[in-house]
Design an enzyme around this catalytic site. Structure first.
Site, PDB file in Angstrom:
ATOM      1  N   LYS A  13      44.864  50.685  14.914  1.00  0.00           N
ATOM      2  CA  LYS A  13      45.071  50.980  16.330  1.00  0.00           C
ATOM      3  C   LYS A  13      46.434  51.636  16.585  1.00  0.00           C
ATOM      4  O   LYS A  13      46.539  52.579  17.356  1.00  0.00           O
ATOM      5  CB  LYS A  13      44.940  49.688  17.147  1.00  0.00           C
ATOM      6  CG  LYS A  13      44.923  49.917  18.638  1.00  0.00           C
ATOM      7  CD  LYS A  13      44.686  48.620  19.377  1.00  0.00           C
ATOM      8  CE  LYS A  13      45.837  47.676  19.130  1.00  0.00           C
ATOM      9  NZ  LYS A  13      46.014  46.681  20.210  1.00  0.00           N
ATOM     10  N   ARG A  88      43.554  41.138  29.544  1.00  0.00           N
ATOM     11  CA  ARG A  88      42.954  40.114  28.682  1.00  0.00           C
ATOM     12  C   ARG A  88      41.927  39.276  29.425  1.00  0.00           C
ATOM     13  O   ARG A  88      41.171  38.538  28.815  1.00  0.00           O
ATOM     14  CB  ARG A  88      44.027  39.144  28.173  1.00  0.00           C
ATOM     15  CG  ARG A  88      45.018  39.729  27.219  1.00  0.00           C
ATOM     16  CD  ARG A  88      44.390  39.984  25.871  1.00  0.00           C
ATOM     17  NE  ARG A  88      45.398  40.255  24.879  1.00  0.00           N
ATOM     18  CZ  ARG A  88      45.278  41.152  23.907  1.00  0.00           C
ATOM     19  NH1 ARG A  88      44.181  41.873  23.812  1.00  0.00           N
ATOM     20  NH2 ARG A  88      46.232  41.334  23.042  1.00  0.00           N
ATOM     21  N   ARG A 127      45.060  44.158  -1.461  1.00  0.00           N
ATOM     22  CA  ARG A 127      46.276  44.987  -1.501  1.00  0.00           C
ATOM     23  C   ARG A 127      47.390  44.353  -2.340  1.00  0.00           C
ATOM     24  O   ARG A 127      47.624  43.156  -2.250  1.00  0.00           O
ATOM     25  CB  ARG A 127      46.827  45.164  -0.074  1.00  0.00           C
ATOM     26  CG  ARG A 127      45.905  45.914   0.829  1.00  0.00           C
ATOM     27  CD  ARG A 127      46.608  46.353   2.084  1.00  0.00           C
ATOM     28  NE  ARG A 127      47.021  45.246   2.942  1.00  0.00           N
ATOM     29  CZ  ARG A 127      47.169  45.338   4.260  1.00  0.00           C
ATOM     30  NH1 ARG A 127      46.940  46.495   4.867  1.00  0.00           N
ATOM     31  NH2 ARG A 127      47.553  44.307   4.974  1.00  0.00           N
ATOM     32  N   ARG A 161      51.519  40.360  -0.231  1.00  0.00           N
ATOM     33  CA  ARG A 161      52.013  39.699   0.982  1.00  0.00           C
ATOM     34  C   ARG A 161      51.245  38.405   1.206  1.00  0.00           C
ATOM     35  O   ARG A 161      50.024  38.388   1.119  1.00  0.00           O
ATOM     36  CB  ARG A 161      51.837  40.618   2.191  1.00  0.00           C
ATOM     37  CG  ARG A 161      52.838  41.762   2.196  1.00  0.00           C
ATOM     38  CD  ARG A 161      52.457  42.808   3.204  1.00  0.00           C
ATOM     39  NE  ARG A 161      51.959  42.213   4.453  1.00  0.00           N
ATOM     40  CZ  ARG A 161      51.946  42.842   5.607  1.00  0.00           C
ATOM     41  NH1 ARG A 161      52.392  44.082   5.690  1.00  0.00           N
ATOM     42  NH2 ARG A 161      51.472  42.267   6.684  1.00  0.00           N
ATOM     43  N   ARG A 172      42.612  36.113  12.521  1.00  0.00           N
ATOM     44  CA  ARG A 172      43.024  37.185  13.435  1.00  0.00           C
ATOM     45  C   ARG A 172      41.820  37.848  14.101  1.00  0.00           C
ATOM     46  O   ARG A 172      41.864  38.217  15.265  1.00  0.00           O
ATOM     47  CB  ARG A 172      43.820  38.252  12.673  1.00  0.00           C
ATOM     48  CG  ARG A 172      45.197  37.789  12.293  1.00  0.00           C
ATOM     49  CD  ARG A 172      46.071  39.015  12.015  1.00  0.00           C
ATOM     50  NE  ARG A 172      47.188  38.654  11.169  1.00  0.00           N
ATOM     51  CZ  ARG A 172      47.439  39.215   9.983  1.00  0.00           C
ATOM     52  NH1 ARG A 172      46.668  40.177   9.512  1.00  0.00           N
ATOM     53  NH2 ARG A 172      48.474  38.834   9.287  1.00  0.00           N
TER      54      ARG A 172
END
Ligand SMILES: [Zn+2]
Length: 215
Positions: A13, A88, A127, A161, A172
């Site tokens: 995004k 929201r 990743r 990470r 998420r």
């Protein structure tokens, strides 16, 4: 043109918003950024927001509406807005209509970058990067040519990470769905929602967004 850009973490995004800003001279309105800027600048709305936050309370819809109104006024009528992270709730969606209408604007499109959750998990959890030069790799899509050795610098240390794990990605996604669930049906009923495949190549996503904005 005024749009809302929606997309879960990992859908690109930020990149797409940046491209809209560059191509069309639009302004990205993130309520968090606007709030911080208004507090820093000490505007009347900023001072009000600061007092509320210092009391440990949430900034009200009225304050957020005032911030958006101030920003739209400062932008001038010819600059389009990209709303990011707002609205929201159904009440905020209604406020946004009023804020825009009061300035001769309207919401033209809601663009949602869609992702396939399983594919996103695979993309993110695979990743890793070279600890020496930072070159990015992926377990499935881009392994070093010689296993364990960085193509670019010959380094043999790699890192991942800690938040690139399946649980974080799924959490998420769930948060994103919960945040958008109250507003998507409102805009779908108006027929202004365009769904774009956020898993496609970045340039293809940009092209799909451009096509959606022309429709
Ligand atoms: Zn390297």
């Amino acid at each position: 043109m005024n749009i809302i850009l929606l997309g879960p973490p990992g859908a690109g995004k930020g990149t797409q918003a940046q491209r809209l800003v560059e191509r069309h001279g639009m302004r990205q309105l993130s309520t968090g950024d606007m709030l911080r800027a208004a507090v820093k600048a000490g505007t009347p709305t900023g001072l009000e927001a600061k007092a509320v936050m210092e009391r440990g309370e949430l900034v009200s819809d009225e304050i957020v509406s005032a911030l958006i109104g101030d920003e739209l006024d400062a932008m001038g009528p010819s600059v389009g807005a990209i709303f990011d992270g707002y609205p929201r709730t159904a009440a905020q969606a209604e406020s946004l209509d009023a804020i825009l209408a009061g300035r001769g604007r309207k919401l033209d499109h809601v663009v949602e970058l869609e992702v396939n959750e399983d594919a996103l998990v695979e993309r993110i959890t695979g990743r890793f990067t070279c600890a020496t030069c930072g070159k990015g790799y992926h377990d499935k899509f881009e392994q070093p040519k010689v296993p364990g050795v960085c193509d670019k610098c010959g380094g043999t240390e790699f890192k991942r990470r800690p938040d690139d794990n399946a649980e974080t990605v799924r959490t998420r996604m769930a948060e994103y769905r919960a945040k958008t669930a109250p507003i998507l049906p409102i805009y779908e009923a108006r027929g202004i929602v365009a769904k774009v495949d956020g898993m496609a190549e970045m340039d293809d996503v940009t092209a799909a967004i451009e096509a959606a904005l022309k429709s």
